[in-house]
Write a protein that holds these residues in place. Structure first.
Motif, PDB file in Angstrom:
ATOM      1  N   PRO A 197      11.994  21.793 -36.757  1.00 49.32           N
ATOM      2  CA  PRO A 197      12.308  20.707 -35.801  1.00 49.32           C
ATOM      3  C   PRO A 197      11.254  20.624 -34.702  1.00 49.32           C
ATOM      4  N   MET A 198      10.116  20.062 -35.024  1.00 50.71           N
ATOM      5  CA  MET A 198       9.035  19.950 -34.061  1.00 50.71           C
ATOM      6  C   MET A 198       8.410  18.566 -34.142  1.00 50.71           C
ATOM      7  N   ALA A 199       7.697  18.203 -33.119  1.00 45.76           N
ATOM      8  CA  ALA A 199       7.071  16.881 -33.074  1.00 45.76           C
ATOM      9  C   ALA A 199       6.117  16.709 -34.246  1.00 45.76           C
ATOM     10  N   ARG A 200       6.083  15.521 -34.825  1.00 45.02           N
ATOM     11  CA  ARG A 200       5.308  15.273 -36.031  1.00 45.02           C
ATOM     12  C   ARG A 200       3.817  15.515 -35.841  1.00 45.02           C
ATOM     13  N   GLY A 201       3.278  15.087 -34.702  1.00 41.09           N
ATOM     14  CA  GLY A 201       1.843  15.221 -34.510  1.00 41.09           C
ATOM     15  C   GLY A 201       1.415  16.537 -33.900  1.00 41.09           C
ATOM     16  N   ALA A 202       2.381  17.433 -33.623  1.00 41.75           N
ATOM     17  CA  ALA A 202       2.057  18.659 -32.895  1.00 41.75           C
ATOM     18  C   ALA A 202       1.145  19.588 -33.688  1.00 41.75           C
ATOM     19  N   VAL A 203       1.342  19.662 -35.000  1.00 44.31           N
ATOM     20  CA  VAL A 203       0.537  20.570 -35.820  1.00 44.31           C
ATOM     21  C   VAL A 203      -0.944  20.184 -35.754  1.00 44.31           C
ATOM     22  N   LEU A 204      -1.221  18.914 -35.909  1.00 49.11           N
ATOM     23  CA  LEU A 204      -2.603  18.457 -35.888  1.00 49.11           C
ATOM     24  C   LEU A 204      -3.175  18.485 -34.468  1.00 49.11           C
ATOM     25  N   THR A 205      -2.363  18.097 -33.488  1.00 53.52           N
ATOM     26  CA  THR A 205      -2.837  18.119 -32.109  1.00 53.52           C
ATOM     27  C   THR A 205      -3.160  19.538 -31.672  1.00 53.52           C
ATOM     28  N   GLY A 206      -2.289  20.483 -32.031  1.00 53.98           N
ATOM     29  CA  GLY A 206      -2.546  21.881 -31.695  1.00 53.98           C
ATOM     30  C   GLY A 206      -3.807  22.404 -32.342  1.00 53.98           C
ATOM     31  N   ARG A 207      -4.028  22.015 -33.592  1.00 53.71           N
ATOM     32  CA  ARG A 207      -5.230  22.450 -34.293  1.00 53.71           C
ATOM     33  C   ARG A 207      -6.478  21.877 -33.624  1.00 53.71           C
ATOM     34  N   SER A 266       2.683  21.226 -29.357  1.00 50.01           N
ATOM     35  CA  SER A 266       1.236  21.214 -29.597  1.00 50.01           C
ATOM     36  C   SER A 266       0.576  22.452 -29.009  1.00 50.01           C
ATOM     37  N   LEU A 267       1.021  22.862 -27.807  1.00 53.42           N
ATOM     38  CA  LEU A 267       0.445  24.051 -27.175  1.00 53.42           C
ATOM     39  C   LEU A 267       0.806  25.311 -27.949  1.00 53.42           C
ATOM     40  N   VAL A 268       2.001  25.353 -28.508  1.00 57.63           N
ATOM     41  CA  VAL A 268       2.392  26.513 -29.328  1.00 57.63           C
ATOM     42  C   VAL A 268       1.492  26.621 -30.556  1.00 57.63           C
ATOM     43  N   VAL A 269       1.253  25.493 -31.226  1.00 55.16           N
ATOM     44  CA  VAL A 269       0.390  25.498 -32.410  1.00 55.16           C
ATOM     45  C   VAL A 269      -1.053  25.831 -32.013  1.00 55.16           C
ATOM     46  N   ALA A 270      -1.498  25.308 -30.873  1.00 55.37           N
ATOM     47  CA  ALA A 270      -2.850  25.623 -30.405  1.00 55.37           C
ATOM     48  C   ALA A 270      -2.993  27.120 -30.152  1.00 55.37           C
ATOM     49  N   ARG A 271      -1.982  27.710 -29.525  1.00 50.26           N
ATOM     50  CA  ARG A 271      -2.024  29.153 -29.269  1.00 50.26           C
ATOM     51  C   ARG A 271      -2.077  29.927 -30.589  1.00 50.26           C
ATOM     52  N   ARG A 272      -1.308  29.485 -31.561  1.00 55.80           N
ATOM     53  CA  ARG A 272      -1.321  30.152 -32.871  1.00 55.80           C
ATOM     54  C   ARG A 272      -2.706  30.137 -33.489  1.00 55.80           C
ATOM     55  N   ASN A 273      -3.399  28.985 -33.392  1.00 57.79           N
ATOM     56  CA  ASN A 273      -4.730  28.875 -33.977  1.00 57.79           C
ATOM     57  C   ASN A 273      -5.767  29.673 -33.188  1.00 57.79           C
ATOM     58  N   LEU A 274      -5.614  29.740 -31.865  1.00 49.90           N
ATOM     59  CA  LEU A 274      -6.547  30.537 -31.060  1.00 49.90           C
ATOM     60  C   LEU A 274      -6.377  32.024 -31.342  1.00 49.90           C
ATOM     61  N   VAL A 275      -5.143  32.474 -31.490  1.00 46.70           N
ATOM     62  CA  VAL A 275      -4.903  33.876 -31.843  1.00 46.70           C
ATOM     63  C   VAL A 275      -5.509  34.189 -33.201  1.00 46.70           C
ATOM     64  N   ARG A 276      -5.387  33.235 -34.126  1.00 48.06           N
ATOM     65  CA  ARG A 276      -5.963  33.410 -35.462  1.00 48.06           C
ATOM     66  C   ARG A 276      -7.482  33.528 -35.387  1.00 48.06           C
ATOM     67  N   MET A 277      -8.109  32.710 -34.519  1.00 45.68           N
ATOM     68  CA  MET A 277      -9.567  32.798 -34.357  1.00 45.68           C
ATOM     69  C   MET A 277      -9.984  34.160 -33.804  1.00 45.68           C
ATOM     70  N   LEU A 278      -9.199  34.677 -32.848  1.00 48.84           N
ATOM     71  CA  LEU A 278      -9.519  35.979 -32.261  1.00 48.84           C
ATOM     72  C   LEU A 278      -9.387  37.094 -33.283  1.00 48.84           C
ATOM     73  N   ARG A 279      -8.469  36.932 -34.212  1.00 46.89           N
ATOM     74  CA  ARG A 279      -8.284  37.956 -35.241  1.00 46.89           C
ATOM     75  C   ARG A 279      -9.332  37.867 -36.344  1.00 46.89           C
ATOM     76  N   ILE A 280     -10.026  36.727 -36.412  1.00 48.43           N
ATOM     77  CA  ILE A 280     -11.117  36.567 -37.386  1.00 48.43           C
ATOM     78  C   ILE A 280     -12.368  36.181 -36.590  1.00 48.43           C
TER      79      ILE A 280
END
Length: 288
Positions: A121-131, A28-42
Motif C-alpha cells: 500500500p504505497m504511492a504508485r510513483g514512489a518506487v521510481l521517484t525514490g530511485r 519516495s524517501l523510504v525507497v530513496a533511502r533503500r537505494n542509497l543503503v544499497r549503494m553503500l553496500r556495493i
C-alpha cells in the motif's frame, strides 16, 4: 437553553490531496533511502562511477586538449580548453547516470522486486521517484569529486560561488530529468544487460553532437543547428556562462544559445514531466 452541537468538519478534497502528497513524499524517501543503503553496500558502483569521468577529464585535458583551439582564447593558453571542456564533462557525468538507472530498475524487475512493491500500500510513483532521487544524490557526490579533479588540471570559477552553485543546480536538474528516461528504459526491456546498452547507445550521439567538447562554429550547418537546440548543449552553455568559462560571445543566433540558463531550465523541466508521466504509466502496467 439548548446546546448547539457542531459536527467536526471532514477534510475535503484539499485535505485528501495533501494527505496523498505527504504519503507519496514519505514513500519516495523510504525507497530513496533503500537505494542509497544499497549503494553503500556495493561501493564498487560508486567508485567506478567516479573513475570514468575522472578518466575523461585527464584524457581530454592532456591528450586531446592541445589539438583543439577555443575561439577568443590565446593559441598558447593550454588552460583555456580545460576550462572550456569541464562544463561538458560535468554534463556528461550526470547524464551518463541514466544507464545506471536503467540497469537498476531492470534488475529489480528481473528479480520480481517491482511486483512486490506494487503489492504494497504505497504511492504508485514512489518506487521510481525514490530511485531517481537516489541517483541524483549519487550524481551530486560524483560531481563533487570531479570538481576537485577539475581544479587540479586548471579549471577555475570566475563568476563567484552563487552562480557556480546555480550552474551545478542546472546540471543536476538535467541529470534528474534524464534519470526518468533511464527509468522508462529499465521498465521497457527484459534484462539488466539490455537496459545498460539501451541506456548508453543514444547518449553518445547526444553528448558528442553538441558543444560539450568542441566549438560548434566549424560543424556542418545541419549538425550545428542540431547541436544548438540540443538540451545537453543548452545546459553546457548555461554552465559555461555561470562558471565564467566563456571566452567570447556565442556566434550562434539560436534562441537556446542566446538564453541558455532559461532554456536549460525549461528543457530539464519538460524532460522530467514528460518522462516521469510515461515511466509511472509504464510502471503501473509493466510485467517481467
Amino acid at each position: 437553553m439548548t446546546a448547539t452541537m457542531t459536527k467536526p468538519q471532514v477534510a475535503g478534497g484539499d485535505g485528501q490531496a495533501r494527505g496523498a502528497l505527504a504519503r507519496s513524499v514519505r514513500d519516495s524517501l523510504v525507497v530513496a533511502r533503500r537505494n542509497l543503503v544499497r549503494m553503500l553496500r556495493i561501493p564498487e558502483v560508486v567508485i567506478f562511477g567516479i573513475i570514468q569521468p575522472v578518466m575523461f577529464v585527464l584524457l581530454f585535458a592532456y591528450v586531446f586538449g592541445g589539438a583543439i583551439s577555443i575561439p577568443g582564447a590565446a593559441a598558447a593558453d593550454r588552460s583555456a580548453y580545460r576550462e572550456f571542456m569541464m562544463a561538458g564533462v560535468f554534463a556528461q557525468t550526470v547524464t551518463f547516470a541514466t544507464a545506471g538507472a536503467s540497469a537498476g530498475i531492470a534488475d529489480d524487475m528481473h528479480k520480481g522486486l517491482i511486483d512486490r512493491f506494487r503489492a504494497l500500500p504505497m504511492a504508485r510513483g514512489a518506487v521510481l521517484t525514490g530511485r531517481t532521487l537516489a541517483d541524483l544524490v549519487q550524481s551530486a557526490v560524483t560531481v563533487l569529486v570531479l570538481m576537485g579533479c577539475a581544479l587540479v588540471v586548471g579549471w577555475r570559477i570566475h563568476e563567484g560561488l552563487p552562480k557556480a552553485l546555480a550552474a551545478f543546480g542546472l546540471l543536476l536538474l538535467l541529470g534528474y530529468g534524464f534519470s526518468w528516461i533511464g527509468a522508462l528504459i529499465g521498465l521497457s526491456v527484459r534484462t539488466p544487460e539490455a537496459a545498460t546498452s539501451a541506456g548508453l547507445v543514444w547518449l553518445f550521439p547526444l553528448t558528442f553532437m553538441s558543444n560539450a567538447f568542441v566549438p560548434t562554429n566549424n560543424m556542418p550547418t545541419v549538425v550545428r543547428h542540431i547541436a544548438d537546440w540540443n538540451p545537453f548543449s543548452t545546459t553546457v552553455q548555461a554552465s559555461r556562462e555561470l562558471f565564467g568559462n566563456q571566452f567570447q560571445p556565442v556566434a550562434s543566433d539560436a534562441w537556446p544559445m542566446q538564453h541558455p540558463v532559461l532554456a536549460s531550465l525549461l528543457w530539464s523541466l519538460l524532460i522530467t514531466v514528460v518522462f516521469r508521466t510515461l515511466a509511472v504509466r509504464k510502471y503501473r502496467s509493466a510485467t517481467v
